[in-house]
Design an enzyme around this catalytic site. Structure first.
Site, PDB file in Angstrom:
ATOM      1  CG  ASP A 494      -1.858   1.110   1.329  1.00 44.57           C
ATOM      2  OD1 ASP A 494      -2.299   1.561   0.262  1.00 44.57           O
ATOM      3  OD2 ASP A 494      -2.164   1.560   2.443  1.00 44.57           O
ATOM      4  NE  ARG A 675      -4.244  11.366  -1.202  1.00 43.07           N
ATOM      5  CZ  ARG A 675      -4.548  10.724  -0.095  1.00 43.07           C
ATOM      6  NH1 ARG A 675      -3.633  10.500   0.829  1.00 43.07           N
ATOM      7  NH2 ARG A 675      -5.782  10.310   0.116  1.00 43.07           N
ATOM      8  CG  ASP A 873      -3.060   1.464   6.292  1.00 43.11           C
ATOM      9  OD1 ASP A 873      -3.844   0.625   5.814  1.00 43.11           O
ATOM     10  OD2 ASP A 873      -3.128   2.672   6.032  1.00 43.11           O
ATOM     11  N   GLY A 874      -3.740  -2.096   7.106  1.00 47.95           N
ATOM     12  CA  GLY A 874      -4.851  -2.847   7.687  1.00 47.95           C
ATOM     13  C   GLY A 874      -6.221  -2.233   7.496  1.00 47.95           C
ATOM     14  CG  ASN A 876      -9.306   1.506   2.750  1.00 46.97           C
ATOM     15  OD1 ASN A 876     -10.372   1.389   3.329  1.00 46.97           O
ATOM     16  ND2 ASN A 876      -8.754   2.679   2.515  1.00 46.97           N
ATOM     17  CG  ASP A 877      -4.438  -2.243   2.611  1.00 44.16           C
ATOM     18  OD1 ASP A 877      -4.882  -1.777   1.562  1.00 44.16           O
ATOM     19  OD2 ASP A 877      -3.694  -1.612   3.372  1.00 44.16           O
TER      20      ASP A 877
END
Length: 1241
Positions: A494, A675, A873-874, A876-877
């Site tokens: 990510d 960004r 990072d947990g 959306n993954d």
């Protein structure tokens, strides 16, 4: 017998199964009973281990409707069999959501209606036994109930309210009042108690399950056999080892159950306020909740006991238990009108409105007189958390070649045992040995061939690796996956929070004035900007909240809000109760800013700068935007503010408000790695009331916006990122970026961190779906190289001069990378399936990817035989982390159920650490397996040779070999730590691979040769005779002692004491140690064995002991080990034999296997990603290697052998494809022959 076609249960889901119906058959059961008695219970064990045989052996096939026993088989690659018993339940209706005649239902109990009901429920059934009830068949599998459906003629699973396919609006209109007590009781019959019940099995149950393992049954058989042969000491030692092994296993399993039970039980039972249909609010236990119940979320929050959808109010929730993401998220009420409300409720799609079981509601917001309410959607094991717990309770077997090959290898050993079995019987019959001895000795050879300590020894390497990982802050909930980490050849990362810093710094803003961009500004808190819509949007369009006086929320929102310098004030409970309208969250600039910028302003006008946030539409990763509805205090109308991905926001704006230079300006920033977030504004009609806004859909508000400008955020790459990615590249591990961010930003970050190197070009595959009779198409855009433009001839130059196919592929790969957006990925997978494999082979950047697309990408990569790691990072993954072979979540939590591995270090340096430990654990597993296999074969050879003279090894000889040598060596050889750096070569994944088989076979032959040599040589000695207690072959100095010792010893009827036995005992003991040292490999995957001091001390101690008792015999030890005295000259000869044996073993392993076979022949493991060497590296040595490689490849018939893995096939195809990669700015259509070049593999 051909299997009848079964019905499919859970079709299309991960736990899809085939199901067949059976009824008990009396005559089959009688036959099985007779067979069980005749086989001493072995038949029952066989039927227990093989559920398919168990069902077919005792039942006859019938329809599912009439079945009493079901046979289930998973449809995945594992094809696991299960059996399930069908139960019958009495209920007034057939489905949980049937509408019932409530008058006649008045006496409905609140309990289970199973026929096999407990005493506690019997009284409930008596109350309504006079009514006509339907019989409903159901079965339970993996804590889930499946009910019979007459319409579909199949069993189906009731998940919850979603089964009814309700629209969001109908949840508001039909389900917001709550259920009557009667209806709640009826639904509970189907859904059961709302509890994730992790039952901790009793020690007795666990013991029975563990002891019935085939391995322990084999142990039991061995112990009985050895006891029959009077090998009591050895049998006792094995029993002792087995008891310790079982006790350790039971302790570990019990501990895991207790830990999981405690984790779930902490909030599984609590008191909740439930709304009833008659508008009463009653207190109930959370275990009584059923789908359709309406619960009240208290103002001070709660831990959710179920999955529920918010219908009134707003909640701030910490979802770290599920996602590993500790940032609180805002949940808003489900839309009740508009286009979005007409859609069917879907938990994944509407997760921003759903409160998940196990998550912590920190605080709530509500209107006057209106409570924060949620409708229960799912309960028990159907909840998100319940499904996670199920996946831990019933994990899928790990499909790893090592484990499959281990079984094949054991089968080979059993085959060898079979040969020995027949040999022993034939030999014994020829020598007229008694029948009892024939049976025991022939069975004994089988027990020797399959080593008893194998499973325990195999798991030690993993246990040690797990401990080492824990020391570096990596926690593991699936230890078996550690070995898989050693095979990783591709890792997806990510971007935000993983490769780059979690927090973003505001670089600047660029506002739009009069339809064009004004110059960039660095400070958004300037006095002159206070009253602009741009700063108002920055100050209001977020999901921040105050928790214990501290601002909390998304890091990006925090940075953006703090850049304005404004203040956020939230209403207290008292303030909310005092005002009739909603008391909104208010933001305002600091007073001194207003006064400095507007010296003449009256105090009454100060309030006009205060903005109340009336409604939030939270950020959605699918929509890539969020919006708010606000009212500036004193104004009659409301405003809508929107922020999100620039491309998305621009499409929602009135076209003339978007500057013409929008695309160029955006590209300028994203190309530099910034960004970029776009802002927009819209003034709403003044007739809109507060309550009307609460029911509007976001589609009606997020349209016809006015473009305000851009916020430019700087996302710095973490210090460790570039170094780790370089290390992985050097280690032949491909790296990919999978992000939800903008494409050009992602490409820029990929270049900055070294994922895409400076001389490499990036090709963007821009795909559009079919529209207006135009087929789907892909346009290939070549991005400009930031440093230099690569000419075509440079690419050709790179491709010249390599003969090895792997390296050719790599050289070609160095020229280009594909970059694909989530939208393009969806189009390509649907309309260009034949291009997917070709594309992912070279794609490095995946941008704007939705969470489910990340999971889909991992599956595509696995389909072409990559062993995939995922690091995120947990948040959306979760799906991708679970689906990957090895998912690593960067989380502060010690262990997260979001992924198999959790690292407490917040950067990707954990990835090489995990791969290193995985490689070390994998090599350790190979070493131990090879050693245990050789131990069996060496002992088998010794016993077979001794059987030829009707002798055997003694009880204490077996004991010494198995306990003192094998156990100590097997458990200490696993202690080598991992090698300090990652090398480009990967360890083999299979035991049935060329080098490993050569290694084992050469060592077996070496041991055979030297044992036979020693066995024959001892019989040729001048002093040799058939040994008797009176024999004296020793020299004069020890003859008297030996003679007197032998005189007192009764004659050995087993013929243990003889010269052959003593010779083979010495030679084989040294062989065990020699193969242990030879197999205990160090570099390049583990630290050298000399750094493993317990192993070295064990080897040195055993070598010293064996040499001492061989050269300087101790009568007491000789007597204990049943060794006879042999002349000193023969002892010296034995030292020479074992030294030569060790030297030959060492030379064969190091020279032939490590140098010749590994370096020159078996190079298939290099993969596509090996880093190429510069031309200067082509030395004479390399040339010689090439010649050697060519010759040996021809010798081993590997010259034209095609690669085993699919991605290599695809790479070789592309190498010969002149039209790949597509030319710049060309377009590929779905019907274009170009898109069909790649033949399906």
């Amino acid at each position: 017998m051909k299997m009848r076609e079964g019905k499919i249960v859970n079709q299309g889901l991960e736990d899809e199964m085939e199901v067949w119906g059976y009824q008990p058959c009396l005559w089959k059961m009688i036959l099985v009973g007779v067979g069980a008695v005749c086989s001493g219970g072995l038949l029952l064990l066989l039927l227990y281990w093989l559920p398919e045989w168990g069902v077919k052996g005792t039942c006859t096939h019938t329809s599912l409707r009439d079945a009493r026993t079901l046979l289930l088989r998973t449809t995945d690659e594992f094809r696991q069999w299960f059996r399930a018993k069908v139960h019958v339940m009495l209920a007034p209706g057939k489905k949980p959501f049937d509408s019932l005649d409530l008058q006649s239902m008045a006496q409905l109990p609140n309990g289970d209606g199973d026929q096999c009901i407990s005493a506690a429920h019997e009284d409930h059934h008596e109350k309504f036994s006079h009514r006509q009830h339907a019989q409903i068949h159901y079965f339970t599998h993996h804590s889930t109930k499946y009910y019979w459906n007459d319409e579909t003629q199949n069993f189906e699973l009731y998940k919850g309210l979603e089964d009814v396919k309700l629209s969001c609006a109908s949840i508001h209109s039909d389900h917001s009042a709550g259920l009557s007590k009667t209806l709640q009781g009826y639904r509970m019959l189907f859904f059961g108690e709302n509890e994730i019940a992790v039952r901790v099995p009793s020690p007795f149950k666990l013991l029975i399950k563990e002891v019935l393992n085939p391995f322990y049954i084999f142990q039991l058989f061995s112990v009985i056999l050895w006891s029959a042969e009077d090998y009591y000491y050895y049998a006792t030692a094995i029993v002792f080892m087995s008891v310790i092994s079982i006790a350790t296993s039971l302790y570990t399993i019990k501990k895991q159950y207790v830990m999981l039970h405690d984790m779930v039980a902490a909030h599984s039972v609590l008191r909740v306020s439930v709304c009833r249909e008659n508008k009463d609010i009653e207190q109930a236990m959370s275990t009584e909740l059923v789908p359709g119940d309406v619960i009240i979320i208290p103002a001070n929050g709660m831990i959710m006991p179920c999955d529920a959808v918010l219908i009134h109010g707003t909640c701030i929730v910490n979802e770290s238990m599920l996602t590993g993401e500790s940032v609180p998220v805002t949940k808003t009420s489900l839309p009740c009108s508009g286009e979005e409300a007409a859609r069917s409720y879907d938990m994944e799609e509407h997760k921003r409105h759903t409160l998940f079981c196990g998550t912590h509601v920190i605080q709530t917001r509500f209107y006057t007189g209106e409570l924060v309410k949620a409708v229960v959607v799912r309960t028990g094991f159907s909840t998100e958390k319940g499904q996670l717990v199920r996946s831990i309770l019933y994990p899928k077997p790990i499909d790893f070649k090592l484990y499959r090959d281990a079984y094949l290898f054991l089968l080979c050993l059993v085959g060898v045992a079979g040969i020995g079995f027949i040999y022993t019987i034939v030999l014994s019959i020829m020598n007229k040995v008694p029948a009892k001895t024939i049976i025991t000795e022939s069975l004994d050879i089988v027990t020797i061939t399959v080593p008893p300590a194998l499973p325990a020894a195999m798991t030690t390497g993993i246990v040690y690796a797990q401990r080492r990982l824990k020391r570096v802050g990596i926690f593991c909930i699936s230890p078996q996956r550690i070995n898989m980490c050693g095979q990783l050849n591709l890792v997806c990362f990510d971007k935000t929070g993983t490769l780059t810093e979690d927090g973003l710094d505001l670089w600047g803003i660029q506002r739009v004035e009069d339809g064009s961009f004004s110059p960039p500004e660095s400070d958004a808190a300037k006095e002159r900007l206070v009253n602009t819509a741009f700063v108002s949007c920055m100050a209001t369009c977020h999901s921040l909240t105050k928790i214990e006086g501290e601002l909390s929320g998304d890091p990006l929102d925090l940075k953006m809000f703090s850049a304005t310098g404004w203040v956020l004030e939230e209403p207290t409970e008292e303030e909310t109760a005092l005002h009739n309208p909603i008391m909104p969250t208010v933001v305002r600039p600091p007073k001194h800013n207003i006064l400095e910028g507007n010296q003449n302003m009256e105090l009454s006008e100060l309030s006009s700068f205060e903005i109340g946030i009336v409604r939030q539409f939270p950020f959605s990763s699918a929509l890539q935007r969020m919006s708010v509805v606000v009212r500036k205090l004193g104004e009659k109308h409301m405003d809508a503010y929107l922020k999100g991905a620039p491309e998305v926001v621009a499409n929602l704006c009135i076209q003339h408000t978007v500057p013409q230079s929008f695309t160029d300006t955006l590209e300028t920033y994203t190309r530099q790695g910034y960004r970029v977030i776009a802002l927009a504004h819209r003034q709403l009609e003044s007739k809109l009331s507060w309550h009307k806004v609460q029911s509007l859909s976001r589609d009606l508000i997020e349209t016809n916006m006015e473009f305000l400008g851009l916020i430019i955020m700087q996302n710095k790459i973490k210090e460790e990122t570039a170094g780790v990615l370089h290390e992985l590249r050097q280690a032949n591990i491909r790296t990919l970026m999978v992000t939800g961010d903008n494409m050009l930003t992602a490409i820029s970050v990929a270049r900055d961190c070294g994922m895409v190197r400076t001389q490499e070009r990036v090709i963007i595959a821009d795909a559009v779906p079919p529209k207006d009779f135009h087929p789907a198409s892909i346009t290939w855009h070549y991005t400009e190289n930031p440093t230099q433009t690569i000419k075509d001839n440079q690419m050709v130059q790179v491709n010249v001069g390599e003969e090895v196919c792997d390296l050719q592929v790599t050289q070609q790969e160095q020229g280009y990378h594909f970059a694909v957006s989530g939208k393009a990925f969806a189009v390509i997978t649907e309309h260009f399936p034949q291009l997917v494999q070709k594309l992912v082979l070279r794609a490095t950047v995946f941008a704007r990817m939705a969470p489910d697309q990340k999971t889909q990408l991992v599956e595509v990569l696995q389909s072409i035989d990559y062993t995939v790691g995922m690091c995120g990072d947990g948040a959306n993954d979760c799906g991708a982390l679970k689906r990957a072979h090895s998912g690593i979540s960067l989380s502060e939590l010690e262990a997260s159920v979001a992924s198999p591995f959790t690292s407490t270090t917040s950067n990707i340096s954990c990835v090489p650490n995990l791969i290193r430990e995985g490689r070390a654990a994998l090599i350790t597993s190979f070493c131990v397996f090879k050693f245990m296999a050789l131990y069996s074969i060496i002992q088998y050879l010794s016993v077979t040779l001794l059987y030829s003279i009707l002798s055997n090894l003694g009880d204490f000889q077996f004991l010494f070999i198995d306990i003192a040598i094998i156990l100590i060596i097997a458990f200490t050889m696993s202690l080598n730590p991992s090698w300090k750096e990652l090398v480009w070569r990967r360890p083999p994944s299979s035991l049935i691979s060329g080098p490993l088989l050569c290694s084992v076979l050469t060592q077996i032959l070496t041991c055979l040769v030297f044992q036979v040599l020693a066995f024959l040589l001892v019989r040729q000695q001048s002093w040799y005779e058939t040994w008797t207690p009176q024999s004296d072959a020793c020299n004069v100095s020890s003859s008297s002692l030996s003679h007197s010792l032998n005189l007192t010893t009764p004659h050995d009827h087993k013929n243990i004491r003889n010269y052959e036995n003593t010779t083979l005992f010495y030679v084989s003991s040294f062989q065990y140690l020699a193969v242990a040292i030879v197999f205990s490999k160090g570099k390049p995957f583990r630290q050298p064995s000399y750094k493993n001091w317990p192993f070295m001390l064990s080897c040195l101690g055993l070598y010293t002991f064996l040499l001492l008792i061989m050269l300087y015999p101790v009568p007491a030890i000789d007597s204990f080990l049943e060794i006879v005295c042999v002349p000193h000259d023969w002892r010296v000869t034995l030292v020479i034999i074992v030294t030569m044996n060790a030297a030959v073993s060492f030379m064969l392993e190091i020279l032939i296997l490590d140098v010749i076979l590994w370096r020159l022949v078996f190079r298939g493991n290099q993969g596509v990603n090996r880093p190429t060497e510069p031309p200067s590296a082509h030395t004479t040595q390399v040339t010689n290697d090439r010649w050697g490689s060519s010759f040996l490849s021809w010798l081993f018939c590997r010259r034209n052998k095609s690669p085993r893995v699919r991605y290599m096939h695809v790479a070789l195809e592309l190498q010969d494809d002149a039209d790949w990669p597509p030319r710049p700015s060309t377009v590929t259509y779905a019907s274009d022959p170009q898109s069909h070049i790649s033949a399906p593999l």
